[in-house]
Design an enzyme around this catalytic site. Structure first.
Site, PDB file in Angstrom:
ATOM      1  N   ASP A 207       0.862  -1.181   0.000  1.00 34.62           N
ATOM      2  CA  ASP A 207       0.000   0.000   0.000  1.00 34.62           C
ATOM      3  C   ASP A 207       0.895   1.226   0.000  1.00 34.62           C
ATOM      4  O   ASP A 207       1.722   1.402   0.914  1.00 34.62           O
ATOM      5  CB  ASP A 207      -0.900   0.020   1.235  1.00 34.62           C
ATOM      6  CG  ASP A 207      -1.964  -1.062   1.193  1.00 34.62           C
ATOM      7  OD1 ASP A 207      -2.268  -1.557   0.095  1.00 34.62           O
ATOM      8  OD2 ASP A 207      -2.487  -1.423   2.262  1.00 34.62           O
TER       9      ASP A 207
ATOM     10  N   ASP B 274     -13.541  -4.771  -1.995  1.00 36.08           N
ATOM     11  CA  ASP B 274     -13.421  -4.424  -0.574  1.00 36.08           C
ATOM     12  C   ASP B 274     -14.752  -4.645   0.131  1.00 36.08           C
ATOM     13  O   ASP B 274     -15.491  -3.688   0.404  1.00 36.08           O
ATOM     14  CB  ASP B 274     -12.993  -2.961  -0.420  1.00 36.08           C
ATOM     15  CG  ASP B 274     -11.616  -2.689  -1.002  1.00 36.08           C
ATOM     16  OD1 ASP B 274     -10.733  -3.537  -0.846  1.00 36.08           O
ATOM     17  OD2 ASP B 274     -11.437  -1.627  -1.630  1.00 36.08           O
TER      18      ASP B 274
END
Length: 553
Positions: free
Chosen positions: A239, A402
């Site tokens: 990330d 997600d």
């Protein structure tokens, strides 16, 4: 020091930057051929890379006037190497593109894999075992190595063998296919050597140096045949975002919160800084990561697209990391600060030219799925997912999901797809559905994960990156119920993500689900475990993994 020059056909294929980096790593100068007059007649050695749709690649050859000059080049006896669709183009045609004629060196059509018993595309690390030469090895191919494949269509070995080709075989869940083949001056690989680590670089170098047959001592064919097949992929995820000082860093969240706990932002709750992206990616590559994924969780709204910092990260990473790179975040229609409108396809193309092999689409895929159902399950043809898939092939498009658990008391409590859970909710609820989110999990949508993955598969997605907000940062293991549910919904590969805290969690997900790959982040970033620790643990428990740690370039 440059050791030679290589000419490469430039059909604006997605893997050109990766191939260029591999050739540079080996010491060669690259000269691009966009049209026959760019030097095809004087080229001494030629590479023909191709990615995506058979019809698109072969039509580009014809439109640019390459077909007859390419046949003349081959007839001259000068060496040529095809890669991926560059191999398939040597056949008469492909069922992917009826009516589109290939070069016809092999009188047979390329056929689609059977997806009734396995995920398609075939994505990952598999073998290429030479079948009809006494010596092991063919242009550096090692029967004990694994190579990176990404394709939905396969060439059967029967016709090339009958026509006198030397063939290296791969096997995907019982279906054999041509992994590589050679006859006279023509060599071709279905796999991507430029993305196959040291083993792949050895193949390219052997071809460029003309070392067709290379003896690899001590190999036992019976053992190697038992080790054929697709490995379990272990993916490292980074990330990436700007920290409070404006620097790009690798970070990791707890249920998507990337700031240190205990303090608010204005009194010192800083973004976790777990290293510099390029350095971290190279570390994981050297540890044996099968792929590296960058998820860009920073928005560069005031930055021109060509100056986006992630492009520089991709360019630098692809110079030293020779496994597939995926980039997620910002793959959408954008407007530059000067008012220039840029399509998602153009954004993706820029990432591919900078070294990405796949792009990951998140929130925009959810919105596109909502519109898909609003139209009565009809495709629009103009969503980012569809346009990129059409241009570069489904294998180049990942959809990042997600979802978040929503507990209900019964199957009739909601119109959404519900499963019974072994982990009851806070009030003892025995059923759950997975609600899709956008904007990094900040916004809930009236769409369940089953609806999303079935929609994006129809739109042209080639892979699902399956996260889970409830598991993110918990180090408690993957959500096996979610993974099994999604695997039952789609035929395309699924990457399990969120929750990995130790090697045992990877063993659990591979043994208790049919996931195609598993992704780790925090456990690697914090140096609690190396990628090699996970792969060694899987190997010790009888799972097939790629291990080229003994190879040197």
């Amino acid at each position: 020091m440059t050791v030679g020059t290589v000419h490469v056909l430039d059909l604006e294929s997605g893997n050109l930057q990766s191939l260029s980096n591999a050739l540079t790593k080996l010491g060669y100068e690259v000269k691009w051929i966009k049209k026959p007059s760019d030097g095809l007649d004087t080229a001494e050695i030629l590479l023909f890379p191709g990615v995506g749709n058979f019809g698109h690649v072969v039509t580009e050859l014809r439109n640019r006037g390459f077909v007859e000059p390419l046949r003349a080049y081959i007839a001259s006896g000068r060496p040529i190497m095809g890669i991926c669709v560059g191999l398939q183009a040597l056949f008469s045609g492909s069922t992917e593109s009826p009516g589109v004629k290939g070069l016809g060196l092999i009188p047979a059509d390329v056929q689609k894999f059977n997806n009734s018993t396995k995920s398609v595309p075939h994505i990952g690390w598999n073998s290429a075992l030479v079948t009809n030469v006494a010596d092991e090895g063919l242009y550096g191919l090692r029967a004990d190595s694994k190579y990176y494949y990404v394709h939905s269509y396969r060439a059967d070995a029967a016709v090339p063998l009958r026509e006198g080709w030397t063939v290296a075989i791969g096997n995907y869940n019982g279906e054999e296919f041509v992994g590589a083949m050679c006859k006279d001056n023509v060599f071709a690989t279905q796999f991507h050597p430029e993305k196959s680590g040291v083993a792949g670089l050895q193949v390219i170098r052997a071809f460029l140096q003309g070392h067709r047959i290379s003896k690899v001592p001590g190999l036992q064919t019976d053992i190697l045949k038992r080790n054929m097949g697709l490995t379990k992929r272990v993916i490292a995820c980074l990330d990436v975002r700007t920290n409070d000082d404006g620097d790009l860093v690798v970070t990791k969240g707890d249920q998507y919160d990337v700031r240190e706990k205990g303090t608010a932002k204005d009194v010192g709750g800083k973004v976790r800084n777990l290293g510099k992206p390029v350095e971290v990616a190279e570390r994981y590559y050297l540890q044996g990561a099968d792929e590296v994924t960058f998820l860009n969780i920073t928005s560069f709204r005031n930055c021109p697209l060509v100056d986006t910092p992630m492009l520089e990260i991709l360019k630098k990473t692809s110079e030293t990391v020779f496994v597939p790179l995926t980039i997620g975040g910002g793959i959408r229609d954008v407007v530059d600060p000067d008012g220039t409108k840029i399509s998602a396809l153009e954004v993706a193309s820029l990432y591919f030219r900078s070294g990405a092999d796949k792009v990951s689409i998140g929130s925009d895929a959810v919105l596109a799925a909502e519109q898909f159902y609003a139209r009565g399950e009809e495709l629009s043809g103009d969503t980012p997912l569809e346009t990129i898939s059409r241009a570069y092939g489904a294998q180049a498009v990942v959809v990042s999901v997600d979802p978040k658990r929503v507990y209900v008391t019964s199957k009739d409590s909601t119109n959404h797809h519900v499963i019974k859970t072994a982990y009851p909710g806070p009030n003892g609820e025995e059923y759950v559905w997975y609600q899709c989110t956008i904007k990094g999990g900040r916004e809930l949508r009236d769409l369940d994960v089953w609806q999303l993955v079935t929609a994006v598969e129809k739109m042209g997605a080639g892979e699902i990156l399956l996260n889970c907000i409830d598991k993110d940062g918990t180090n408690s293991g993957f959500d096996l119920e979610l993974i099994n549910d999604v695997k039952s919904a789609v035929k395309i590969p699924v990457i399990a993500s969120s929750g990995a805290g130790n090697p045992e969690h990877f063993l659990d997900v591979f043994e208790k689900t049919n996931t195609d790959a598993a992704l780790g982040a925090g456990m690697f970033h914090r140096n609690e475990y190396k990628v090699a620790d996970v792969k060694n643990y899987l190997s010790e428990h009888g799972l097939l993994v790629r291990n080229d740690s003994q190879l040197v370039l």
